[in-house]
Design a protein around this motif. Structure first.
Motif, PDB file in Angstrom:
ATOM      1  N   GLY A 160       0.444  -1.258  -0.266  1.00 43.38           N
ATOM      2  CA  GLY A 160      -0.106  -0.108   0.227  1.00 43.38           C
ATOM      3  C   GLY A 160       0.483   1.076   0.048  1.00 43.38           C
ATOM      4  N   LEU A 161       1.853   1.015   0.214  1.00 41.01           N
ATOM      5  CA  LEU A 161       2.935   2.512   0.596  1.00 41.01           C
ATOM      6  C   LEU A 161       3.480   2.764  -0.744  1.00 41.01           C
ATOM      7  CD1 LEU A 161       4.684   2.009   3.865  1.00 41.01           C
ATOM      8  CD2 LEU A 161       2.929   3.724   3.648  1.00 41.01           C
ATOM      9  N   LEU A 162       3.616   1.678  -2.136  1.00 43.65           N
ATOM     10  CA  LEU A 162       4.297   1.287  -3.442  1.00 43.65           C
ATOM     11  C   LEU A 162       2.645   3.158  -4.307  1.00 43.65           C
ATOM     12  CD1 LEU A 162       5.674  -1.802  -3.656  1.00 43.65           C
ATOM     13  CD2 LEU A 162       6.853   0.685  -3.937  1.00 43.65           C
ATOM     14  N   GLU A 163       3.866   3.377  -5.014  1.00 46.03           N
ATOM     15  CA  GLU A 163       3.363   4.487  -6.112  1.00 46.03           C
ATOM     16  C   GLU A 163       3.193   2.985  -7.054  1.00 46.03           C
ATOM     17  OE1 GLU A 163       2.527   7.189  -6.313  1.00 46.03           O
ATOM     18  OE2 GLU A 163       3.623   8.700  -5.717  1.00 46.03           O
ATOM     19  N   PRO A 164       2.321   3.829  -7.843  1.00 44.93           N
ATOM     20  CA  PRO A 164       1.708   2.390  -9.294  1.00 44.93           C
ATOM     21  C   PRO A 164       2.980   2.528  -9.992  1.00 44.93           C
ATOM     22  CG  PRO A 164      -0.195   4.053  -9.441  1.00 44.93           C
ATOM     23  CD  PRO A 164       1.219   4.847  -7.321  1.00 44.93           C
ATOM     24  N   LEU A 169      -0.686 -14.348  -1.399  1.00 46.08           N
ATOM     25  CA  LEU A 169      -1.791 -13.759  -0.840  1.00 46.08           C
ATOM     26  C   LEU A 169      -1.802 -11.666  -1.215  1.00 46.08           C
ATOM     27  CD1 LEU A 169      -4.748 -13.869   0.366  1.00 46.08           C
ATOM     28  CD2 LEU A 169      -2.970 -13.598   2.350  1.00 46.08           C
ATOM     29  N   CYS A 170       0.003 -11.384  -0.216  1.00 45.72           N
ATOM     30  CA  CYS A 170      -0.708 -10.222  -0.135  1.00 45.72           C
ATOM     31  C   CYS A 170      -0.138  -9.129  -1.512  1.00 45.72           C
ATOM     32  CB  CYS A 170       0.403  -9.904   1.117  1.00 45.72           C
ATOM     33  SG  CYS A 170      -0.688 -10.782   2.820  1.00 45.72           S
ATOM     34  N   LEU A 171       1.064 -10.110  -1.997  1.00 41.18           N
ATOM     35  CA  LEU A 171       1.644  -9.895  -3.473  1.00 41.18           C
ATOM     36  C   LEU A 171       1.738 -10.686  -4.051  1.00 41.18           C
ATOM     37  CD1 LEU A 171       5.022  -8.753  -0.556  1.00 41.18           C
ATOM     38  CD2 LEU A 171       3.452  -7.226  -1.923  1.00 41.18           C
ATOM     39  N   PRO A 172       1.207 -11.021  -5.158  1.00 37.50           N
ATOM     40  CA  PRO A 172       0.522 -11.145  -6.143  1.00 37.50           C
ATOM     41  C   PRO A 172       1.253 -11.096  -7.081  1.00 37.50           C
ATOM     42  CG  PRO A 172      -1.110 -10.139  -5.602  1.00 37.50           C
ATOM     43  CD  PRO A 172      -0.448  -9.820  -4.704  1.00 37.50           C
ATOM     44  N   GLY A 173       1.913 -11.977  -7.855  1.00 33.31           N
ATOM     45  CA  GLY A 173       2.820 -11.743  -8.871  1.00 33.31           C
ATOM     46  C   GLY A 173       4.275 -11.591  -8.277  1.00 33.31           C
ATOM     47  N   SER A 174       4.595 -11.511  -7.008  1.00 30.62           N
ATOM     48  CA  SER A 174       6.228 -11.473  -6.373  1.00 30.62           C
ATOM     49  C   SER A 174       6.917 -12.388  -7.378  1.00 30.62           C
ATOM     50  CB  SER A 174       6.008 -10.807  -4.819  1.00 30.62           C
ATOM     51  OG  SER A 174       5.524 -12.183  -4.921  1.00 30.62           O
ATOM     52  N   ARG A 175       8.301 -12.251  -7.134  1.00 33.73           N
ATOM     53  CA  ARG A 175       9.339 -13.673  -7.122  1.00 33.73           C
ATOM     54  C   ARG A 175      10.271 -13.557  -7.053  1.00 33.73           C
ATOM     55  NH1 ARG A 175       8.744  -9.528 -11.009  1.00 33.73           N
ATOM     56  NH2 ARG A 175      10.988  -8.300 -10.580  1.00 33.73           N
ATOM     57  N   ALA A 203       4.564  -3.070  -7.732  1.00 30.57           N
ATOM     58  CA  ALA A 203       2.498  -2.796  -7.638  1.00 30.57           C
ATOM     59  C   ALA A 203       2.606  -1.691  -9.963  1.00 30.57           C
ATOM     60  CB  ALA A 203       3.093  -1.988  -7.309  1.00 30.57           C
ATOM     61  N   THR A 204       1.012  -2.561  -9.378  1.00 29.65           N
ATOM     62  CA  THR A 204       0.821  -2.364 -10.881  1.00 29.65           C
ATOM     63  C   THR A 204      -0.753  -1.478 -10.386  1.00 29.65           C
ATOM     64  OG1 THR A 204      -0.916  -3.738 -10.786  1.00 29.65           O
ATOM     65  CG2 THR A 204       1.439  -4.835 -11.991  1.00 29.65           C
ATOM     66  N   VAL A 205      -1.209  -0.521 -11.199  1.00 28.37           N
ATOM     67  CA  VAL A 205      -2.041   0.207 -10.968  1.00 28.37           C
ATOM     68  C   VAL A 205      -3.548  -0.279 -10.154  1.00 28.37           C
ATOM     69  CG1 VAL A 205      -4.360   2.236 -11.826  1.00 28.37           C
ATOM     70  CG2 VAL A 205      -1.844   1.748 -13.055  1.00 28.37           C
ATOM     71  N   ALA A 206      -3.558  -1.224 -10.238  1.00 22.61           N
ATOM     72  CA  ALA A 206      -4.221  -1.867  -9.910  1.00 22.61           C
ATOM     73  C   ALA A 206      -4.165  -2.870  -8.795  1.00 22.61           C
ATOM     74  CB  ALA A 206      -5.197  -3.540 -10.676  1.00 22.61           C
ATOM     75  N   ALA A 207      -2.908  -3.387  -8.319  1.00 20.26           N
ATOM     76  CA  ALA A 207      -1.945  -3.303  -6.874  1.00 20.26           C
ATOM     77  C   ALA A 207      -1.908  -2.711  -6.117  1.00 20.26           C
ATOM     78  CB  ALA A 207      -1.163  -4.119  -7.167  1.00 20.26           C
ATOM     79  N   ALA A 208      -1.751  -0.921  -6.566  1.00 21.37           N
ATOM     80  CA  ALA A 208      -1.119   0.082  -5.989  1.00 21.37           C
ATOM     81  C   ALA A 208      -3.050   0.313  -4.418  1.00 21.37           C
ATOM     82  CB  ALA A 208      -1.650   1.751  -6.342  1.00 21.37           C
TER      83      ALA A 208
END
Length: 232
Positions: A131-135, A202-208, A223-228
């Motif tokens: 939640g603290l990341l910019e898109p 669960l919390c960071l989908p797509g993370s590597r 962080a994508t726009v949708a994940a922001a």
């Protein structure tokens, strides 16, 4: 040094290894500093947040890449030392508080967390960091995990063998005292790699996520726009 109990060589060998490592110390966390910076290439150079800054060695790298760097270090003694270290740099801000207290109004292009996530509630902290990341922003984690599998045990043995070799290369002279970077408060990790992967899914989908040498794993999340909006 996690995993030493898995070496069937006797307590005498373990004690000798420990003594050797103390004479030739090196920071496993600082070892990954350049790796962290390489994985922030292409990220906007606006604001970076370093969670669990310790003595500030990663901040010293980040401030050469980002316009503003905010460091979070809740230990009062350590945060005071880091604030004094960067006193002359007005673009470095040191916060002596917990990441749980950060408001979502401030956003960051990059967030780094090195050997600090296991000090925090895992899922709650992952959601907050997202939640603290910019898109378009990136979270880079170098984390510690609890050894639970045969693969973990093998990597621990390999790390134990390699550790004194790296120590001699990095710190040839016998040390008279511990490195400053190795004097900050520590804690044993409670989560296994499986726990980390489940929480990240669960919390960071797509993370590597990858296991690494020297009792560490790495996680990269974009962080994508949708994940922001996650965690807001």
């Amino acid at each position: 040094m996690p995993g030493l109990g898995l070496i069937p060589s006797g307590m005498g060998v373990i004690a000798r290894l420990d003594g050797f490592n103390r004479r030739h110390p090196w920071s496993h966390n600082d070892h990954y500093g350049r790796w962290v910076l390489r994985n922030l290439r292409g990220v906007r150079s606006g604001r970076a947040l370093d969670v669990g800054s310790g003595t500030g060695n990663l901040i010293d790298l980040l401030r050469r890449r980002f316009d503003v760097v905010v460091g979070v270090e809740p230990d009062l003694t350590t945060s005071a030392a880091v604030r004094a270290r960067f006193f002359d740099d007005e673009n470095v801000i040191i916060e002596a508080r917990r990441i749980e207290d950060f408001a979502y109004e401030a956003k960051y292009d990059a967030i780094t967390v090195v050997a600090a996530l296991h000090h925090l509630p895992l899922e709650e902290s992952m959601k907050r960091l997202s939640g603290l990341l910019e898109p378009g922003g990136r979270l880079v984690v170098v984390g510690c995990y609890r050894s639970t599998t045969a693969t973990d045990a093998l990597l621990s043995v390999l790390a134990t063998v390699c550790n004194p070799v790296v120590g001699v290369v990095k710190h040839r002279r016998v040390a008279s005292e511990p490195l400053k970077a190795m004097t900050v408060p520590t804690a044993e990790p409670g989560e296994s790699m499986a726990d980390v992967r489940r929480a990240a899914a669960l919390c960071l989908p797509g993370s590597r996520i990858r296991r690494r040498l020297f009792w560490r794993y790495t996680l990269i999340y974009d962080a994508t726009v949708a994940a922001a909006s996650v965690g807001e």
